[in-house]
Each structure stands twice: as C-alpha cells, then as structure tokens.
Scaffold this motif. Structure first.
Motif, mmCIF file in Angstrom:
data_model
loop_
_atom_site.group_PDB
_atom_site.id
_atom_site.type_symbol
_atom_site.label_atom_id
_atom_site.label_comp_id
_atom_site.label_asym_id
_atom_site.label_seq_id
_atom_site.Cartn_x
_atom_site.Cartn_y
_atom_site.Cartn_z
ATOM 1 N N ARG A 99 0.769 1.487 -11.844
ATOM 2 C CA ARG A 99 0.622 0.021 -11.707
ATOM 3 C C ARG A 99 1.791 -0.698 -12.394
ATOM 4 N N ALA A 100 2.197 -0.186 -13.558
ATOM 5 C CA ALA A 100 3.326 -0.791 -14.287
ATOM 6 C C ALA A 100 4.620 -0.678 -13.499
ATOM 7 N N LEU A 101 4.718 0.339 -12.638
ATOM 8 C CA LEU A 101 5.959 0.601 -11.890
ATOM 9 C C LEU A 101 6.043 -0.112 -10.547
ATOM 10 N N ILE A 102 4.922 -0.665 -10.072
ATOM 11 C CA ILE A 102 4.835 -1.104 -8.673
ATOM 12 C C ILE A 102 5.897 -2.136 -8.287
ATOM 13 N N ASN A 103 6.261 -3.027 -9.204
ATOM 14 C CA ASN A 103 7.248 -4.065 -8.862
ATOM 15 C C ASN A 103 8.666 -3.689 -9.282
ATOM 16 N N ASP A 104 8.894 -2.391 -9.555
ATOM 17 C CA ASP A 104 10.217 -1.908 -10.013
ATOM 18 C C ASP A 104 10.743 -2.763 -11.164
ATOM 19 N N PRO A 105 10.021 -2.757 -12.303
ATOM 20 C CA PRO A 105 10.380 -3.659 -13.402
ATOM 21 C C PRO A 105 11.690 -3.272 -14.073
ATOM 22 N N ALA A 106 12.302 -4.255 -14.727
ATOM 23 C CA ALA A 106 13.517 -3.992 -15.509
ATOM 24 C C ALA A 106 13.171 -3.144 -16.721
ATOM 25 N N VAL A 107 11.974 -3.368 -17.264
ATOM 26 C CA VAL A 107 11.569 -2.633 -18.466
ATOM 27 C C VAL A 107 10.053 -2.392 -18.449
ATOM 28 N N ILE A 108 9.661 -1.208 -18.918
ATOM 29 C CA ILE A 108 8.238 -0.927 -19.141
ATOM 30 C C ILE A 108 7.990 -1.021 -20.635
ATOM 31 N N GLU A 134 0.839 -1.215 0.000
ATOM 32 C CA GLU A 134 0.000 0.000 0.000
ATOM 33 C C GLU A 134 0.872 1.262 0.000
ATOM 34 N N GLU A 135 1.925 1.235 0.812
ATOM 35 C CA GLU A 135 2.841 2.392 0.867
ATOM 36 C C GLU A 135 3.544 2.590 -0.475
ATOM 37 N N ARG A 136 3.998 1.500 -1.087
ATOM 38 C CA ARG A 136 4.669 1.581 -2.389
ATOM 39 C C ARG A 136 3.707 2.114 -3.453
ATOM 40 N N ALA A 137 2.474 1.616 -3.420
ATOM 41 C CA ALA A 137 1.471 2.047 -4.412
ATOM 42 C C ALA A 137 1.210 3.542 -4.264
ATOM 43 N N TYR A 138 1.109 4.006 -3.029
ATOM 44 C CA TYR A 138 0.844 5.438 -2.795
ATOM 45 C C TYR A 138 2.029 6.271 -3.307
ATOM 46 N N GLU A 139 3.237 5.767 -3.079
ATOM 47 C CA GLU A 139 4.443 6.474 -3.563
ATOM 48 C C GLU A 139 4.453 6.578 -5.087
ATOM 49 N N LYS A 140 4.059 5.494 -5.763
ATOM 50 C CA LYS A 140 4.024 5.526 -7.238
ATOM 51 C C LYS A 140 2.960 6.518 -7.718
ATOM 52 N N LEU A 141 1.810 6.539 -7.038
ATOM 53 C CA LEU A 141 0.759 7.501 -7.409
ATOM 54 C C LEU A 141 1.237 8.932 -7.172
ATOM 55 N N ARG A 142 1.986 9.126 -6.087
ATOM 56 C CA ARG A 142 2.529 10.463 -5.797
ATOM 57 C C ARG A 142 3.544 10.876 -6.883
ATOM 58 N N LEU A 143 4.376 9.933 -7.279
ATOM 59 C CA LEU A 143 5.375 10.179 -8.318
ATOM 60 C C LEU A 143 4.702 10.686 -9.604
#
Length: 225
Positions: A157-166, A122-131
C-alpha cells in the motif's frame, strides 16, 4: 546523487505543561535509494522528527524539503495531497481495513490520488502484492492474514503511488524475529533494486545496523550519523 529529503535547522517546542525544546537544530539530507534508520532512547525526539518529516506536524521552526519542493508553510490541503503522492507510510501496526481484501487496501491511496483508471490501479496493486510475494492473498480479507502478511500488504500500500520516500515508524516493532527479518529484507531490496528511499525509526539494533546509514539521536539532537 539526487537529494530526496533535506532538513535545515529544524527546531520543535512542546508548550504544555511547560515549554520544552524537543528537537534542536536538526540538519541532514538523504539521497535517492538510501535506507536510513533513526535510533535513540525513548523520548529522544525520533518519532517527533518523523512526524515533521512526514508533514503531519507543521508546528516547527526551520525548513523541510522533499523531492525538490519546500513544504514548510504550505496549507494543510496541499500537504495532504503531497503526502498521498510522494510519501508512503509503514507503521508498527499495519492500519489495514480488516473487512477489505488485501488488494482493495493497497488500491486505496491510488484511488484517492485519482491519477489512474480503476483497472490500472487494480493492476498496479496486484503488481505491488506480487513484488512482496503476497499476491496469492490478494482477495482475502486482511483480518484473515498472518501478522507478517499484513505488514507486507501495508508495504505494498505504501508503494502504490511510487512515492519519493517511504517512512517507517517501528515497521518491525509488532513482529516476531523471523517476520522482522522478512520485512527488513524487503525494505533493503526495495532500496537496492528499485532505488526506493526509506527512512525508518526503530528500536531494533539489528535492523539499524544493517541499514545503509543510521542517525543517532539524544535529547532532541543528532549526536551521530
């Protein structure tokens, strides 16, 4: 420079109604933090290539490597796990669950990954939304958001798992000019400031012209990069 994705001699055939050679000897590499666009006329093979790069399509010849791991030949369950952990997706249509809040939509891939506690997710998701400057919409159902806000939630949502590539399939294709510019600026910033690798198929020439590098395709071949 770390190579994030590498293809070697990718060939793809459609077998119905007659055998057709759709991708021919596709060879390229993309480095960490690079923002790459793939362009070409409809039917040139760019979306087919994206499906192979994203590990969704495994019926091809040649090899695909992402983040140092060769993915060609792996079973579907391993590919699905790899996709969730290492690849983020942004499509022309956002594919958000309309009855879920923005933050819940962003949390879903991380819940599936199971690497963090619910509170951490939840904290990570909120951070991505803030970003992406949509944190004030976190608790709203996504069907109550504007098109531009929905696409930003989809990027979070695409960023949530810190992907290698989008990977983006026409990520601005469904947006007006001003929202297209916002989404482009976000992707550029992710690449520049956060070293996020991005590959996007696009028909938008302005979008492609302002990315770091463009691969142009014609008749299933790379004709310029």
């Amino acid at each position: 420079m770390k190579t994030i994705l590498r293809t070697s001699q990718i060939n793809k055939y459609f077998l119905e109604p007659v055998k057709f050679h759709v991708l021919k000897d596709i060879d390229f590499e993309i480095n960490a933090g690079e923002f790459l666009t793939i362009v070409g006329k409809s039917g040139c093979g760019k979306s087919t290539l994206l499906y192979i790069l994203s590990t969704m399509d495994t019926a091809y010849e040649g090899t695909l490597e992402i983040n140092g791991q060769q993915l060609t030949g792996l079973p579907q369950n391993q590919l699905a796990k790899f996709r969730n952990e290492h690849i983020g997706f942004v499509f022309q249509f956002h594919y958000l669950l309309p009855e879920f809040s923005a933050i819940k939509n962003v949390m879903l891939p991380a819940m599936k990954l199971g690497k963090y506690t619910r509170k951490e997710i939840e904290e990570r998701a909120y951070e991505k939304l803030r970003l992406l400057d949509v944190h004030e919409q976190a608790l709203k159902p996504t069907n109550k958001l504007s098109g531009g806000q929905q696409q930003r939630v989809a990027i979070a949502r695409a960023l949530i798992n810190d992907p290698a590539v989008i990977m983006g399939d026409e990520p601005t294709g469904n947006l007006d000019k001003s929202n297209s510019q916002i989404v482009f600026d976000i992707l550029k910033e992710l690449s520049r400031s956060y070293n996020q690798t991005i590959i996007a198929v696009t028909h938008d020439t302005d979008f492609a012209d302002n990315s770091d590098r463009t691969i142009e395709m014609s008749d299933g071949m790379i004709i310029k990069q």
